[in-house]
Structure formats: structure tokens, C-alpha cells
Design a protein around this motif. Structure first.
Motif, PDB file in Angstrom:
ATOM      1  N   SER A 174     -82.528  33.334 -13.383  1.00 39.61           N
ATOM      2  CA  SER A 174     -81.366  33.964 -12.752  1.00 39.61           C
ATOM      3  C   SER A 174     -81.823  35.177 -11.937  1.00 39.61           C
ATOM      4  O   SER A 174     -82.875  35.767 -12.213  1.00 39.61           O
ATOM      5  CB  SER A 174     -80.353  34.411 -13.803  1.00 39.61           C
ATOM      6  OG  SER A 174     -80.847  35.527 -14.530  1.00 39.61           O
ATOM      7  N   GLU A 175     -81.036  35.537 -10.959  1.00 37.87           N
ATOM      8  CA  GLU A 175     -81.377  36.711 -10.141  1.00 37.87           C
ATOM      9  C   GLU A 175     -81.407  37.977 -10.991  1.00 37.87           C
ATOM     10  O   GLU A 175     -82.240  38.857 -10.785  1.00 37.87           O
ATOM     11  CB  GLU A 175     -80.394  36.859  -8.975  1.00 37.87           C
ATOM     12  CG  GLU A 175     -80.692  35.922  -7.827  1.00 37.87           C
ATOM     13  CD  GLU A 175     -82.119  36.044  -7.300  1.00 37.87           C
ATOM     14  OE1 GLU A 175     -82.607  37.175  -7.073  1.00 37.87           O
ATOM     15  OE2 GLU A 175     -82.766  34.998  -7.121  1.00 37.87           O
ATOM     16  N   LYS A 176     -80.500  38.060 -11.954  1.00 35.70           N
ATOM     17  CA  LYS A 176     -80.453  39.227 -12.848  1.00 35.70           C
ATOM     18  C   LYS A 176     -81.762  39.357 -13.634  1.00 35.70           C
ATOM     19  O   LYS A 176     -82.337  40.440 -13.715  1.00 35.70           O
ATOM     20  CB  LYS A 176     -79.267  39.103 -13.797  1.00 35.70           C
ATOM     21  CG  LYS A 176     -79.127  40.238 -14.770  1.00 35.70           C
ATOM     22  CD  LYS A 176     -77.939  40.012 -15.686  1.00 35.70           C
ATOM     23  CE  LYS A 176     -77.893  41.068 -16.768  1.00 35.70           C
ATOM     24  NZ  LYS A 176     -76.817  40.817 -17.730  1.00 35.70           N
ATOM     25  N   ASP A 177     -82.234  38.235 -14.208  1.00 33.42           N
ATOM     26  CA  ASP A 177     -83.483  38.263 -14.968  1.00 33.42           C
ATOM     27  C   ASP A 177     -84.683  38.514 -14.053  1.00 33.42           C
ATOM     28  O   ASP A 177     -85.608  39.233 -14.411  1.00 33.42           O
ATOM     29  CB  ASP A 177     -83.682  36.968 -15.750  1.00 33.42           C
ATOM     30  CG  ASP A 177     -82.766  36.879 -16.963  1.00 33.42           C
ATOM     31  OD1 ASP A 177     -82.201  37.914 -17.369  1.00 33.42           O
ATOM     32  OD2 ASP A 177     -82.617  35.770 -17.501  1.00 33.42           O
ATOM     33  N   ARG A 178     -84.671  37.931 -12.868  1.00 30.80           N
ATOM     34  CA  ARG A 178     -85.758  38.155 -11.912  1.00 30.80           C
ATOM     35  C   ARG A 178     -85.848  39.650 -11.553  1.00 30.80           C
ATOM     36  O   ARG A 178     -86.941  40.226 -11.519  1.00 30.80           O
ATOM     37  CB  ARG A 178     -85.540  37.328 -10.650  1.00 30.80           C
ATOM     38  CG  ARG A 178     -86.700  37.434  -9.646  1.00 30.80           C
ATOM     39  CD  ARG A 178     -86.410  36.650  -8.381  1.00 30.80           C
ATOM     40  NE  ARG A 178     -86.260  35.225  -8.627  1.00 30.80           N
ATOM     41  CZ  ARG A 178     -87.266  34.354  -8.650  1.00 30.80           C
ATOM     42  NH1 ARG A 178     -88.505  34.758  -8.429  1.00 30.80           N
ATOM     43  NH2 ARG A 178     -87.042  33.078  -8.881  1.00 30.80           N
ATOM     44  N   GLU A 179     -84.715  40.262 -11.319  1.00 30.88           N
ATOM     45  CA  GLU A 179     -84.687  41.686 -10.983  1.00 30.88           C
ATOM     46  C   GLU A 179     -85.180  42.528 -12.157  1.00 30.88           C
ATOM     47  O   GLU A 179     -85.947  43.477 -11.981  1.00 30.88           O
ATOM     48  CB  GLU A 179     -83.265  42.097 -10.598  1.00 30.88           C
ATOM     49  CG  GLU A 179     -83.157  43.532 -10.131  1.00 30.88           C
ATOM     50  CD  GLU A 179     -81.753  43.867  -9.655  1.00 30.88           C
ATOM     51  OE1 GLU A 179     -81.299  44.984  -9.962  1.00 30.88           O
ATOM     52  OE2 GLU A 179     -81.132  43.028  -8.982  1.00 30.88           O
ATOM     53  N   ARG A 180     -84.762  42.161 -13.358  1.00 30.45           N
ATOM     54  CA  ARG A 180     -85.200  42.887 -14.556  1.00 30.45           C
ATOM     55  C   ARG A 180     -86.717  42.797 -14.714  1.00 30.45           C
ATOM     56  O   ARG A 180     -87.392  43.787 -14.992  1.00 30.45           O
ATOM     57  CB  ARG A 180     -84.491  42.294 -15.768  1.00 30.45           C
ATOM     58  CG  ARG A 180     -84.758  42.994 -17.055  1.00 30.45           C
ATOM     59  CD  ARG A 180     -83.876  42.400 -18.133  1.00 30.45           C
ATOM     60  NE  ARG A 180     -84.221  42.923 -19.435  1.00 30.45           N
ATOM     61  CZ  ARG A 180     -83.733  42.468 -20.559  1.00 30.45           C
ATOM     62  NH1 ARG A 180     -82.852  41.493 -20.546  1.00 30.45           N
ATOM     63  NH2 ARG A 180     -84.112  42.976 -21.705  1.00 30.45           N
TER      64      ARG A 180
END
Length: 129
Positions: free
Chosen positions: A15-21
Motif C-alpha cells: 500500500s502507499e501508506k506502508d511504502r511511505e512508512r
């Protein structure tokens, strides 16, 4: 210079959220003076089979490729051993100066004791390097 890479299956499904994290953790930790291998914790969970899932950023600051062939990993919480397991993952190669996120799955029989899933960390057993 350290490079962040995502394994192909991760790159397609994360997910984009996990990638950003993961990117944020990488940016904060990629300039280590350590020349070895570090496992930077990302998150932990227990699945429906009661297996312990530990997602970490494998950071290879060394000059050699890291191969996961019979590598014993230890999972600690507050300096107390929680789980240990020998991993052989043929498709997981971490090139020198490279960081890769990965989830290690510790089978139920490898979990020595239960612990809350906050602030745990992985270390590689030095006897099998």
C-alpha cells in the motif's frame, strides 16, 4: 550510498501508506556507521495460525551479498528471547549497500514465549554467518 529496494512481489502489492512508512524509516536509518547487517523493525503481528510475523528493513551495510540460506534469526523484546527460527529463503538476496523490507514468519513452534507486539527486534545469530 545505501539503496532502498522492494522485492518484486512487494513492489506490486504494498500500500502507499506502508511504502511511505518504509521510506521514512529508511531515510532516518540509512546512514549507519555500522558496516554489517542491521534489522530495523517496522511492525509485528500474529496471523490466524498464531505464527509471529515480523516485518523489518534488512539493511546490508556490508560489502558482501547477504543470502538467507540456513540463517538463524532471533526475535527479542526487552532483551528477552521471544522466538528463534532458521530461515532458508532462496529468492531473498540483499546486495551490498542495499536495504529491503521483508516479513519473517516465525512458526508457532519457534515462539518460546508470548509477548506484546511492540518494540521487538530481530538479530542474526552470529554463529551461522
Amino acid at each position: 550510498m545505501q539503496n532502498l529496494q522492494f522485492e518484486r512481489a512487494w513492489d506490486k502489492t504494498i500500500s502507499e501508506k506502508d511504502r511511505e512508512r518504509i521510506n521514512n524509516v529508511f531515510l532516518k536509518t540509512n546512514s549507519s556507521t555500522n558496516r554489517g547487517i542491521q534489522f530495523t523493525p517496522l511492525w509485528q503481528a500474529v496471523n490466524h495460525k498464531s505464527e509471529l510475523l515480523v516485518t523489518t528493513l534488512i539493511q546490508n551495510f556490508s560489502e558482501q551479498t547477504l543470502i538467507f540460506n540456513n540463517r538463524k534469526l532471533l526475535y527479542f523484546k526487552n532483551n528477552k528471547l521471544i522466538a528463534e527460527h532458521i530461515f532458508s529463503i532462496p529468492n531473498l538476496l540483499v546486495e551490498r549497500n542495499t536495504s529491503i523490507p521483508w516479513t519473517f514468519i516465525f512458526p508457532v513452534n519457534s515462539v518460546l514465549q508470548q509477548a506484546d507486539l511492540l518494540n521487538g527486534y530481530i538479530e542474526m545469530d552470529g554463529k551461522n554467518n
